[in-house]
Design a protein around this motif. Structure first.
Motif, PDB file in Angstrom:
ATOM      1  N   GLN A 130      74.691 -39.451  21.731  1.00 52.28           N
ATOM      2  CA  GLN A 130      75.934 -40.019  22.257  1.00 52.28           C
ATOM      3  C   GLN A 130      76.835 -40.433  21.117  1.00 52.28           C
ATOM      4  O   GLN A 130      76.375 -40.655  19.993  1.00 52.28           O
ATOM      5  CB  GLN A 130      75.650 -41.195  23.179  1.00 52.28           C
ATOM      6  N   ILE A 131      78.131 -40.479  21.423  1.00 59.96           N
ATOM      7  CA  ILE A 131      79.101 -40.866  20.404  1.00 59.96           C
ATOM      8  C   ILE A 131      79.378 -42.349  20.517  1.00 59.96           C
ATOM      9  O   ILE A 131      79.585 -42.876  21.612  1.00 59.96           O
ATOM     10  CB  ILE A 131      80.420 -40.071  20.593  1.00 59.96           C
ATOM     11  N   VAL A 132      79.349 -43.016  19.370  1.00 60.47           N
ATOM     12  CA  VAL A 132      79.751 -44.413  19.308  1.00 60.47           C
ATOM     13  C   VAL A 132      81.051 -44.438  18.516  1.00 60.47           C
ATOM     14  O   VAL A 132      81.154 -43.789  17.474  1.00 60.47           O
ATOM     15  CB  VAL A 132      78.685 -45.270  18.596  1.00 60.47           C
ATOM     16  N   CYS A 133      82.028 -45.154  19.038  1.00 60.65           N
ATOM     17  CA  CYS A 133      83.342 -45.122  18.409  1.00 60.65           C
ATOM     18  C   CYS A 133      83.603 -46.499  17.801  1.00 60.65           C
ATOM     19  O   CYS A 133      83.627 -47.491  18.506  1.00 60.65           O
ATOM     20  CB  CYS A 133      84.283 -44.724  19.531  1.00 60.65           C
ATOM     21  N   GLN A 141      79.808 -51.773  10.448  1.00 59.10           N
ATOM     22  CA  GLN A 141      78.756 -52.554   9.786  1.00 59.10           C
ATOM     23  C   GLN A 141      77.975 -53.387  10.804  1.00 59.10           C
ATOM     24  O   GLN A 141      76.762 -53.526  10.690  1.00 59.10           O
ATOM     25  CB  GLN A 141      79.362 -53.415   8.676  1.00 59.10           C
ATOM     26  N   ALA A 142      78.660 -53.899  11.814  1.00 62.12           N
ATOM     27  CA  ALA A 142      77.961 -54.643  12.869  1.00 62.12           C
ATOM     28  C   ALA A 142      77.020 -53.700  13.622  1.00 62.12           C
ATOM     29  O   ALA A 142      75.890 -54.066  13.962  1.00 62.12           O
ATOM     30  CB  ALA A 142      78.963 -55.276  13.824  1.00 62.12           C
ATOM     31  N   TYR A 143      77.477 -52.493  13.848  1.00 62.39           N
ATOM     32  CA  TYR A 143      76.640 -51.488  14.522  1.00 62.39           C
ATOM     33  C   TYR A 143      75.380 -51.213  13.691  1.00 62.39           C
ATOM     34  O   TYR A 143      74.268 -51.193  14.213  1.00 62.39           O
ATOM     35  CB  TYR A 143      77.441 -50.197  14.733  1.00 62.39           C
ATOM     36  N   LEU A 144      75.573 -51.040  12.389  1.00 62.11           N
ATOM     37  CA  LEU A 144      74.432 -50.750  11.510  1.00 62.11           C
ATOM     38  C   LEU A 144      73.476 -51.941  11.451  1.00 62.11           C
ATOM     39  O   LEU A 144      72.255 -51.771  11.463  1.00 62.11           O
ATOM     40  CB  LEU A 144      74.921 -50.383  10.104  1.00 62.11           C
ATOM     41  N   ALA A 145      74.058 -53.149  11.414  1.00 61.72           N
ATOM     42  CA  ALA A 145      73.222 -54.356  11.394  1.00 61.72           C
ATOM     43  C   ALA A 145      72.375 -54.420  12.661  1.00 61.72           C
ATOM     44  O   ALA A 145      71.192 -54.766  12.619  1.00 61.72           O
ATOM     45  CB  ALA A 145      74.102 -55.599  11.295  1.00 61.72           C
ATOM     46  N   TRP A 146      72.971 -54.049  13.782  1.00 63.28           N
ATOM     47  CA  TRP A 146      72.268 -54.054  15.075  1.00 63.28           C
ATOM     48  C   TRP A 146      71.100 -53.061  15.053  1.00 63.28           C
ATOM     49  O   TRP A 146      69.983 -53.381  15.453  1.00 63.28           O
ATOM     50  CB  TRP A 146      73.278 -53.703  16.175  1.00 63.28           C
TER      51      TRP A 146
END
Ligand code: ATP
Ligand code: ATP
Ligand code: MG
Ligand code: MG
Ligand code: MG
Length: 264
Positions: A130-133, A141-146
């Motif tokens: 899936q694509i995350v935008c 960076q918040a996405y990567l931290a998650w």
């Protein structure tokens, strides 16, 4: 069929372009890998060969698609980040998502023998995509931290769980019950006191996951007659790890990444 009376049907295609300046992330995850890992007798909690296979597939993705400039993965998942100005498939989600996940999956299957020479691939694995935008670098960076937080929580739980089952003589039900109310610190203490394991001393590959991105490396192209090497700078995908891939220290240490992603 171009220029035919049927061409109007093309206008029924779903519009799914990710508008700039959003960053496009392709997130892929193995479908029902709990079963896949059982059928293929993956070592629990972490099968190192399976993780290395995932990393090699991600490496191949980066070599294949130059617009992908960063990736992070663990377990059965990987996230691929495209540079901000990418025009890959006119930024259409379904095209990008499908081409990346199908390429990854075929590399997984073709490289299987390399990593498991003695294990037959029992059935064709599949991956969801899936694509995350991400609207800004901060959100990326918040996405990567998650994702990295998830890597740690899962790994810590699984490490405790399998120690309790394999060495602690507990049934899977009992282990689950013991861990149900144990907080992060309790789990580290359980590992230390009952099994003499220092969690932070276990492999970073398991605890932190893996980043793959390209950096400039010096390659020896050929040797002169006098034996001196002729070197050339080449961009090459490599593996990097850090306790906090969303942190300032990591991004400062890899300043070229920001440039690659797109002038933040
Ligand atoms: P879904 O289709 O919803 O993703 P799933 O079974 O793949 O279902 P995940 O949450 O993605 O669920 O979990 C992945 C599973 O695969 C976990 O159970 C994990 O233990 C197993 N797994 C993946 N990679 C490895 C590995 N390298 N070593 C051991 N187990 C692994
Ligand atoms: P794109 O990535 O844009 O789809 P493409 O090269 O795949 O590029 P298509 O319009 O999908 O372009 O055309 C498929 C190509 O693959 C054609 O050139 C066709 O000749 C070739 N091809 C596909 N299947 C076969 C087949 N069974 N036998 C011979 N050629 C084939
Ligand atoms: Mg999965
Ligand atoms: Mg998963
Ligand atoms: Mg085609």
């Amino acid at each position: 069929m171009a220029n035919s009376k049927y061409e109007y049907v093309k206008s029924f295609e779903v519009e799914d372009e990710v508008m700039p300046p959003n960053l496009i992330v392709v997130h892929i995850d193995g479908r029902d890998f709990r079963r896949f890992s059982e059928v293929h007798e993956f070592e629990k909690p972490n099968d190192e060969k399976a993780l290395n296979l995932m990393n090699q597939c991600a490496m191949a993705v980066l070599e294949e698609y130059p617009d992908i400039v960063f990736s992070y993965g663990y377990g059965d998942e990987y996230s691929f980040v495209l540079k901000k100005t990418s025009k890959f498939y006119q930024r259409r989600s379904s095209k990008i998502s499908s081409v990346v996940v199908s390429f990854f999956t075929s590399v997984y299957v073709t490289k299987w023998k390399e990593f498991f020479p003695l294990k037959e691939l029992r059935y064709p694995p599949s991956f969801l995509s899936q694509i995350v935008c991400c609207a800004s670098l901060e959100i990326l960076q918040a996405y990567l931290a998650w994702r990295q937080r998830d890597c740690h929580v899962q790994n810590q739980y699984n490490t405790c769980f399998w120690e309790l089952v394999k060495k602690g003589g507990k049934t899977e039900m009992e282990a689950q019950e013991i861990l149900k109310y144990a907080k992060e610190q309790d789990r580290n203490e359980l590992l230390h006191q009952q099994f003499g394991i220092n969690y932070n001393g276990t492999l970073a590959l398991f605890r932190q996951g893996t980043c793959i991105f390209k950096t400039e490396v010096e390659d020896i192209v050929k040797y002169n007659e006098d034996g001196t090497p002729v070197k050339r700078l080449r961009r090459k995908a490599g593996i990097f790890r850090s306790e906090n891939i969303a942190g300032r220290r990591f991004w400062n240490a890899h300043a070229s990444l920001l440039k690659e992603l797109g002038n933040f």
